[in-house]
Design a protein around this motif. Sequence first.
Motif, PDB file in Angstrom:
ATOM      1  N   ASP A 197      38.894  -8.377   1.351  1.00 11.04           N
ATOM      2  CA  ASP A 197      39.243  -7.093   1.137  1.00 11.04           C
ATOM      3  C   ASP A 197      38.649  -6.375   2.427  1.00 11.04           C
ATOM      4  O   ASP A 197      39.133  -5.102   2.742  1.00 11.04           O
ATOM      5  N   ARG A 198      37.787  -6.883   3.206  1.00  5.19           N
ATOM      6  CA  ARG A 198      37.256  -6.356   4.022  1.00  5.19           C
ATOM      7  C   ARG A 198      37.319  -6.887   5.647  1.00  5.19           C
ATOM      8  O   ARG A 198      36.773  -6.683   6.583  1.00  5.19           O
ATOM      9  N   ILE A 199      38.555  -7.807   5.757  1.00  6.69           N
ATOM     10  CA  ILE A 199      38.951  -8.313   6.686  1.00  6.69           C
ATOM     11  C   ILE A 199      39.568  -7.370   7.851  1.00  6.69           C
ATOM     12  O   ILE A 199      39.403  -7.254   9.082  1.00  6.69           O
ATOM     13  N   VAL A 200      40.663  -6.842   7.228  1.00  5.92           N
ATOM     14  CA  VAL A 200      41.523  -5.881   8.108  1.00  5.92           C
ATOM     15  C   VAL A 200      40.822  -4.660   8.547  1.00  5.92           C
ATOM     16  O   VAL A 200      39.961  -4.148   7.689  1.00  5.92           O
ATOM     17  N   SER A 255      34.604 -10.669  10.560  1.00  5.06           N
ATOM     18  CA  SER A 255      35.886 -10.681  10.051  1.00  5.06           C
ATOM     19  C   SER A 255      36.965 -11.831  10.553  1.00  5.06           C
ATOM     20  O   SER A 255      37.968 -12.228   9.946  1.00  5.06           O
ATOM     21  N   GLY A 256      36.694 -12.383  11.595  1.00  4.49           N
ATOM     22  CA  GLY A 256      37.504 -13.337  12.396  1.00  4.49           C
ATOM     23  C   GLY A 256      37.043 -14.701  11.871  1.00  4.49           C
ATOM     24  O   GLY A 256      37.989 -15.966  12.315  1.00  4.49           O
ATOM     25  N   HIS A 257      36.419 -14.884  10.955  1.00  3.89           N
ATOM     26  CA  HIS A 257      36.082 -16.327  10.249  1.00  3.89           C
ATOM     27  C   HIS A 257      35.903 -16.290   9.006  1.00  3.89           C
ATOM     28  O   HIS A 257      35.624 -15.203   8.422  1.00  3.89           O
ATOM     29  N   PRO A 258      35.951 -17.521   8.375  1.00  4.77           N
ATOM     30  CA  PRO A 258      35.759 -17.586   6.888  1.00  4.77           C
ATOM     31  C   PRO A 258      34.178 -17.274   6.885  1.00  4.77           C
ATOM     32  O   PRO A 258      33.305 -17.255   7.416  1.00  4.77           O
ATOM     33  N   GLY A 316      42.605 -15.189   3.462  1.00 11.26           N
ATOM     34  CA  GLY A 316      41.677 -15.110   4.565  1.00 11.26           C
ATOM     35  C   GLY A 316      42.382 -15.451   5.992  1.00 11.26           C
ATOM     36  O   GLY A 316      42.474 -14.432   6.625  1.00 11.26           O
ATOM     37  N   TYR A 317      43.031 -16.350   5.869  1.00 15.40           N
ATOM     38  CA  TYR A 317      43.785 -16.850   7.022  1.00 15.40           C
ATOM     39  C   TYR A 317      44.899 -15.928   7.380  1.00 15.40           C
ATOM     40  O   TYR A 317      45.255 -15.463   8.418  1.00 15.40           O
ATOM     41  N   THR A 318      45.703 -15.382   6.576  1.00 16.55           N
ATOM     42  CA  THR A 318      46.725 -14.498   6.597  1.00 16.55           C
ATOM     43  C   THR A 318      46.208 -12.974   7.010  1.00 16.55           C
ATOM     44  O   THR A 318      46.720 -12.638   8.083  1.00 16.55           O
ATOM     45  N   LEU A 319      45.114 -12.669   6.501  1.00 21.73           N
ATOM     46  CA  LEU A 319      44.732 -11.348   6.807  1.00 21.73           C
ATOM     47  C   LEU A 319      43.976 -11.298   8.116  1.00 21.73           C
ATOM     48  O   LEU A 319      43.992 -10.421   9.015  1.00 21.73           O
ATOM     49  N   ARG A 369      44.033  -8.862  11.437  1.00 28.07           N
ATOM     50  CA  ARG A 369      43.073  -8.416  12.088  1.00 28.07           C
ATOM     51  C   ARG A 369      42.964  -8.683  13.631  1.00 28.07           C
ATOM     52  O   ARG A 369      42.810  -7.946  14.767  1.00 28.07           O
ATOM     53  N   TYR A 370      43.426 -10.017  13.945  1.00 30.12           N
ATOM     54  CA  TYR A 370      43.543 -10.499  15.255  1.00 30.12           C
ATOM     55  C   TYR A 370      44.595  -9.510  16.218  1.00 30.12           C
ATOM     56  O   TYR A 370      44.029  -9.170  17.227  1.00 30.12           O
TER      57      TYR A 370
END
Length: 443
Positions: free
Chosen positions: A136-139, A151-154, A318-321, A325-326
């Motif tokens: 929920d906090r990646i984007v 955010s860019g990693h698991p 996580g990979y999709t989000l 973010r990238y």
Amino acid sequence: MAVTIGALLVAAAFVVPHLSLGSVTPLINASPERLRAFADTAPLFGWWQAHVGWGTLPAVLIGAAAVWWGPAVAARLNWRWVPWLTWAVAAAWALSLALIDGWQRGFAGRLTAPHEYLRQVPSVTDIPHALRTFVDRIVDGQPDSWITHVSGHPPGALLTFVWLDRIGLGGGAWAGLLCLLVGTSAAAAIVVTVRTVADEDTARRAAPFLAVAPTAIWVAVSADGYFAGVAAWGIALLALAARRAVRAPELVGAAAGLLLGWSIFLSYGLVLMALPALAVLLTAVDWWAGMRALAPAVLTALAVVAVFVVAGFWWFDGYTLVQQRYWQGIAADRPFQYWSWANLAAVVCAIGLGSVAGIGRAFDRAAILRRPGLYLLVFGALAAILVADLSMLSKAETERIWLPFTVWLPAAGALLPPRSQRWWLAVNVVGALLINHVILTNW
């Protein structure tokens, strides 16, 4: 021929940014200040700044000693000490290179930068909650979005530094030491792997190239060095199991799966370690031996996945989000027209032209058919790099991001004729010293 192509590629990557060729540039929509901040030394991430430091003299001495005595010592030393000495020299070499930039700037302060993991560690007061809410906090744009690297990693990457802090080893120096020791241990893991899938003489010839590889510039100090070490030992254990070079290959295969399973929760890109893993399995004693190594490895890797699922983190979400973010960040201004090939120039800088010379000798069909082990390892690493490049999810900073793949390539130096190995080893050492003294690298 390979070295000429590599040198021309590097020269073009450094020159093209200054030719005003439209989208064939490291950064678009950028002011001069932004260009300097993010593309001053493209294809490498850093800034032009000739400098020396406390690490200069040790680095020169270690590099010179490795060139002058390294091949002879590696050839004569009792085998059980070869991986240990390779690791020790690699650690001293990496630390010396880091200290060229100074203790704080080059080592202790590297992982405390605003976008690094350690800045997020104090905010993790409840690990189970952090895992449940991680995606929920990646984007970017959320009130409590993770900082860039988190955010860019698991979550495994952040958890590592949180656990380190919880046991009383908080701060940049301890985090840097972890990355240094685990990252440089990859050199020992690769020596062990080469001996397992090829032979001892080949591993001995590879050891000096691995000990003073230019990749050390970015191993110390970056979390990707830690990722590279974990993945390298996973591949090494899988090789031992597949070749049945240990007493309990199934147990060793399970340990390999544990490390490789953990590695994909350190970095999404480490799913590409499946390609070097496949290369190792192709060297198995026979089909049955390969399956007996693979089965427990897959089971323990799935167990790692299951633990994270139960904790509330699903890797694919996580990979999709993280892709979203990238493209929210600077990646949108880094055109593929430049980075698709400049990434490969960064790889040449990271492994050295001596390693490129070895790779040039890997395309020998007759030699591959006679003894495929090392050749398959090289091809597996190259394939992982190619896929990562074409994904368009690695544009710039690949000298650091691709460490889990590039640390394997200096082993190709073992394919060079013995009479020229010291020369090519010197080329690698001089190249690393030049880069580290002329460019102030971001990592």
